[in-house]
Motif scaffolding. Structure first.
Motif, PDB file in Angstrom:
ATOM      1  N   MET A   1       0.839  -1.187   0.000  1.00 24.25           N
ATOM      2  CA  MET A   1       0.000   0.000   0.000  1.00 24.25           C
ATOM      3  C   MET A   1       0.884   1.251   0.000  1.00 24.25           C
ATOM      4  SD  MET A   1      -2.754   1.280   2.845  1.00 24.25           S
ATOM      5  CE  MET A   1      -3.806  -0.131   2.508  1.00 24.25           C
ATOM      6  N   SER A   2       0.546   2.185  -0.875  1.00 26.11           N
ATOM      7  CA  SER A   2       1.359   3.387  -0.974  1.00 26.11           C
ATOM      8  C   SER A   2       1.102   4.322   0.196  1.00 26.11           C
ATOM      9  CB  SER A   2       1.044   4.126  -2.284  1.00 26.11           C
ATOM     10  OG  SER A   2      -0.237   4.725  -2.225  1.00 26.11           O
ATOM     11  N   ARG A   3       2.054   5.209   0.436  1.00 23.84           N
ATOM     12  CA  ARG A   3       1.911   6.193   1.498  1.00 23.84           C
ATOM     13  C   ARG A   3       0.699   7.080   1.264  1.00 23.84           C
ATOM     14  NH1 ARG A   3       2.840  11.312   1.611  1.00 23.84           N
ATOM     15  NH2 ARG A   3       3.842  11.248  -0.446  1.00 23.84           N
ATOM     16  N   VAL A   4       0.471   7.451   0.000  1.00 22.74           N
ATOM     17  CA  VAL A   4      -0.648   8.343  -0.339  1.00 22.74           C
ATOM     18  C   VAL A   4      -1.978   7.663  -0.040  1.00 22.74           C
ATOM     19  CG1 VAL A   4      -1.812   9.534  -2.222  1.00 22.74           C
ATOM     20  CG2 VAL A   4       0.690   9.586  -2.075  1.00 22.74           C
ATOM     21  N   THR A   5      -2.103   6.393  -0.427  1.00 20.46           N
ATOM     22  CA  THR A   5      -3.341   5.666  -0.174  1.00 20.46           C
ATOM     23  C   THR A   5      -3.574   5.485   1.317  1.00 20.46           C
ATOM     24  OG1 THR A   5      -3.196   4.478  -2.280  1.00 20.46           O
ATOM     25  CG2 THR A   5      -4.587   3.513  -0.576  1.00 20.46           C
ATOM     26  N   TYR A  72     -10.100   7.676  -3.960  1.00 16.24           N
ATOM     27  CA  TYR A  72      -9.436   6.416  -3.618  1.00 16.24           C
ATOM     28  C   TYR A  72      -9.375   5.487  -4.829  1.00 16.24           C
ATOM     29  CZ  TYR A  72      -9.090   1.777  -1.345  1.00 16.24           C
ATOM     30  OH  TYR A  72      -8.748   0.496  -0.989  1.00 16.24           O
ATOM     31  N   ARG A  73     -10.470   5.350  -5.545  1.00 15.78           N
ATOM     32  CA  ARG A  73     -10.532   4.494  -6.735  1.00 15.78           C
ATOM     33  C   ARG A  73      -9.578   4.995  -7.813  1.00 15.78           C
ATOM     34  NH1 ARG A  73     -13.762   3.441 -11.506  1.00 15.78           N
ATOM     35  NH2 ARG A  73     -14.783   1.387 -11.499  1.00 15.78           N
ATOM     36  N   ALA A  74      -9.503   6.310  -7.967  1.00 19.21           N
ATOM     37  CA  ALA A  74      -8.594   6.897  -8.959  1.00 19.21           C
ATOM     38  C   ALA A  74      -7.140   6.586  -8.618  1.00 19.21           C
ATOM     39  CB  ALA A  74      -8.808   8.405  -9.037  1.00 19.21           C
ATOM     40  N   LEU A  75      -6.787   6.720  -7.353  1.00 13.85           N
ATOM     41  CA  LEU A  75      -5.415   6.435  -6.935  1.00 13.85           C
ATOM     42  C   LEU A  75      -5.063   4.965  -7.132  1.00 13.85           C
ATOM     43  CD1 LEU A  75      -5.307   8.502  -3.627  1.00 13.85           C
ATOM     44  CD2 LEU A  75      -4.061   9.029  -5.738  1.00 13.85           C
ATOM     45  N   GLU A  76      -6.042   4.091  -6.944  1.00 11.68           N
ATOM     46  CA  GLU A  76      -5.789   2.656  -7.005  1.00 11.68           C
ATOM     47  C   GLU A  76      -5.856   2.094  -8.421  1.00 11.68           C
ATOM     48  OE1 GLU A  76      -5.333   0.180  -4.060  1.00 11.68           O
ATOM     49  OE2 GLU A  76      -4.333   2.129  -3.855  1.00 11.68           O
ATOM     50  N   ASP A 292      -0.978  -7.140  -1.589  1.00 14.10           N
ATOM     51  CA  ASP A 292      -1.255  -7.224  -0.159  1.00 14.10           C
ATOM     52  C   ASP A 292      -1.818  -5.904   0.359  1.00 14.10           C
ATOM     53  OD1 ASP A 292      -1.361  -8.613   2.172  1.00 14.10           O
ATOM     54  OD2 ASP A 292       0.710  -8.186   2.758  1.00 14.10           O
ATOM     55  N   PHE A 293      -3.048  -5.939   0.906  1.00 19.19           N
ATOM     56  CA  PHE A 293      -3.698  -4.742   1.423  1.00 19.19           C
ATOM     57  C   PHE A 293      -3.515  -4.716   2.930  1.00 19.19           C
ATOM     58  CE2 PHE A 293      -6.941  -2.229   3.346  1.00 19.19           C
ATOM     59  CZ  PHE A 293      -7.206  -1.201   2.467  1.00 19.19           C
ATOM     60  N   MET A 294      -2.613  -3.906   3.406  1.00 26.76           N
ATOM     61  CA  MET A 294      -2.389  -3.784   4.844  1.00 26.76           C
ATOM     62  C   MET A 294      -2.030  -2.344   5.183  1.00 26.76           C
ATOM     63  SD  MET A 294      -2.826  -6.807   6.293  1.00 26.76           S
ATOM     64  CE  MET A 294      -1.866  -7.023   7.794  1.00 26.76           C
ATOM     65  N   THR A 295      -2.870  -1.706   5.993  1.00 21.52           N
ATOM     66  CA  THR A 295      -2.524  -0.384   6.501  1.00 21.52           C
ATOM     67  C   THR A 295      -1.438  -0.557   7.573  1.00 21.52           C
ATOM     68  OG1 THR A 295      -4.152  -0.443   8.280  1.00 21.52           O
ATOM     69  CG2 THR A 295      -4.906   0.389   6.139  1.00 21.52           C
ATOM     70  N   PRO A 296      -0.758   0.522   7.955  1.00 20.37           N
ATOM     71  CA  PRO A 296       0.228   0.404   9.043  1.00 20.37           C
ATOM     72  C   PRO A 296      -0.367  -0.186  10.313  1.00 20.37           C
ATOM     73  CG  PRO A 296       0.542   2.473   7.882  1.00 20.37           C
ATOM     74  CD  PRO A 296      -0.716   1.863   7.318  1.00 20.37           C
ATOM     75  N   ASP A 297      -1.582   0.235  10.685  1.00 19.20           N
ATOM     76  CA  ASP A 297      -2.221  -0.320  11.881  1.00 19.20           C
ATOM     77  C   ASP A 297      -2.519  -1.799  11.700  1.00 19.20           C
ATOM     78  OD1 ASP A 297      -2.140   1.974  13.367  1.00 19.20           O
ATOM     79  OD2 ASP A 297      -4.174   2.612  12.881  1.00 19.20           O
ATOM     80  N   ALA A 298      -2.976  -2.179  10.502  1.00 21.30           N
ATOM     81  CA  ALA A 298      -3.290  -3.586  10.257  1.00 21.30           C
ATOM     82  C   ALA A 298      -2.042  -4.456  10.379  1.00 21.30           C
ATOM     83  CB  ALA A 298      -3.917  -3.752   8.875  1.00 21.30           C
ATOM     84  N   ARG A 299      -0.922  -3.971   9.883  1.00 21.20           N
ATOM     85  CA  ARG A 299       0.331  -4.726  10.008  1.00 21.20           C
ATOM     86  C   ARG A 299       0.723  -4.888  11.473  1.00 21.20           C
ATOM     87  NH1 ARG A 299       2.571  -5.686   5.235  1.00 21.20           N
ATOM     88  NH2 ARG A 299       2.077  -4.310   3.473  1.00 21.20           N
TER      89      ARG A 299
END
Length: 329
Positions: A1-5, A72-76, A292-299
């Motif tokens: 996951m990118s920093r921007v997302t 969000y959809r545009a970024l992804e 892999d979809f993981m935010t910092p908190d999720a990790r």
């Protein structure tokens, strides 16, 4: 996951939380006018005022959610959806324009980004309508059960248990006040949840019919309960039964995660992802890629689950996890 997302996902739950906490605060302020001695009249006035407020804030929640979804959809994916308003637009827009809309809906200051001029194609799409009547019924039922009905129940129980005959008895009056204060807090949390219902519902139903969405994930607020933290630690839950059963992330045979099955999290369904308790500010968002979809908190929650539940399984693992999260809240 990118920093921007990751930053946008964080902004999203925070923006929605501001709506919910604002409604909660106003609910508490208005609740001060509710008195157990004239509960039917004062409770009805509070309910009417709150329902009007919640209807207004649901619209804000929905508009914000649509602006988030489009950006969000545009970024992804490099593609987005038409405006929620249904106004005629060209076949494309830019990241800058989508960011302007997001900033406008969230009343935040937008800083220019190097890729603002990037062209984003619009896919054909019909946004789902809000089921206003159903949302109104849910709000009324929730507010009554957590507010006036709770006061009535608590007062009746106190009167029965204490068997007091005088309404001016100091102990009885104190219990009346405690019952009213407790109901004020629970109804405020219910109002918070009801204000966010429209935004959550929009993302849920839009992603169901969005051909580019392939899964969903839980994004937690800053202070999640054990259940919400566990949901987030799973990462993405994909649409297919095969990947959903394995937590959405395929692990090669013999990998460390593949061997650590004893403390695997309980299975998570899509329905679990869209469950919210009163006062919860978590969000469920669509996933557009099998990366892999993981935010910092999720990790972090993923690592902590492995540590806290090592050597445990089932109810024992869940209990250890709950104790860990509750001790850190």
């Amino acid at each position: 996951m990118s920093r921007v997302t990751a930053a946008l996902l964080d902004e999203h739950w925070r923006a929605q939380a501001r709506i919910g906490t604002g409604v909660s605060a106003q609910s508490l302020a208005q609740w001060s006018r509710v008195t157990p001695h004239s509960l039917e009249e004062s409770g009805a006035a509070w309910l009417a005022w709150m329902l009007a407020l919640i209807r207004s804030e649901r619209r804000r929640s929905r508009d914000q959610a649509a602006a988030f979804y489009r950006l969000y959809r545009a970024l992804e994916t490099g593609h987005t959806l038409p405006p929620l308003s249904g106004e005629h637009v060209d076949e494309s827009t830019t990241l800058g324009e989508l960011r302007e809309d997001w900033a406008r809906q969230t009343e935040t200051i937008r800083r220019p980004e190097p890729d603002d001029g990037e062209e984003i194609r619009l896919d054909g799409f019909d946004w789902p309508e809000e089921p206003v009547d159903a949302h109104d019924r849910a709000a009324v039922a929730s507010l009554i059960s957590q507010g006036p009905a709770k006061v009535r129940k608590d007062v009746a129980q106190a009167a029965t248990e204490q068997a007091r005959g005088r309404l001016d008895d100091a102990g009885y009056l104190e219990e009346l006040e405690d019952a009213s204060n407790s109901a004020g807090r629970t109804s405020a949390n219910a109002a918070d949840r009801e204000a966010l219902r429209a935004g959550r519902d929009l993302i849920d139903r839009a992603s169901r019919q969005d051909r580019r969405a392939i899964g969903w994930a839980r994004v937690t607020d800053g202070n999640p309960c054990a259940f919400c933290a566990m949901l987030a630690s799973r990462g993405a839950i994909y649409g297919s039964q095969t990947t959903a059963a394995s937590g959405g992330r395929r692990k090669p045979q013999g990998s460390a995660d593949g061997r650590a099955r004893a403390n695997r999290r309980p299975p998570v369904s899509r329905e679990d992802l869209t469950r919210y308790h009163n006062g919860c500010h978590c969000q469920t968002v669509p996933v557009f890629s099998r990366n892999d979809f993981m935010t910092p908190d999720a990790r972090r929650f993923d690592r902590e689950w492995q540590e806290v539940t090592r050597g445990k399984a089932g109810a024992e693992a869940r209990a250890a996890w709950r104790r860990h999260i509750e001790s850190s809240r």
